[in-house]
Design a protein around this motif. Sequence first.
Motif: not given
Length: 84
Positions: A69-84
């Motif tokens: 879902s769009p929310q799953a994409v946003i969650d994954y990307v935001n989690t990944s960006l926060a880890a950078v």
Amino acid sequence: MSSISFDDLKAVIGRCIGEADGQEITEGDLGTPFTDLGYDSLAVLEIASQLQREYGLKIPDEAIESMESPQAVIDYVNTSLAAV
């Protein structure tokens, strides 16, 4: 950029695949599966590829498969960006 919003994702979708069946997604569609919104797995792959290019992320195939879902994409990307 440390996070993406619904509007950011909507812009990415518009740039890489456009609107499914001529219908614009809204914030009310965040939890709706992509298949119910008219986007198939190839479309989700295109969205993930575009996000990788624009945000410099590596998104593994397993993660793309879980982006239902769009929310799953946003969650994954935001989690990944926060880890950078």
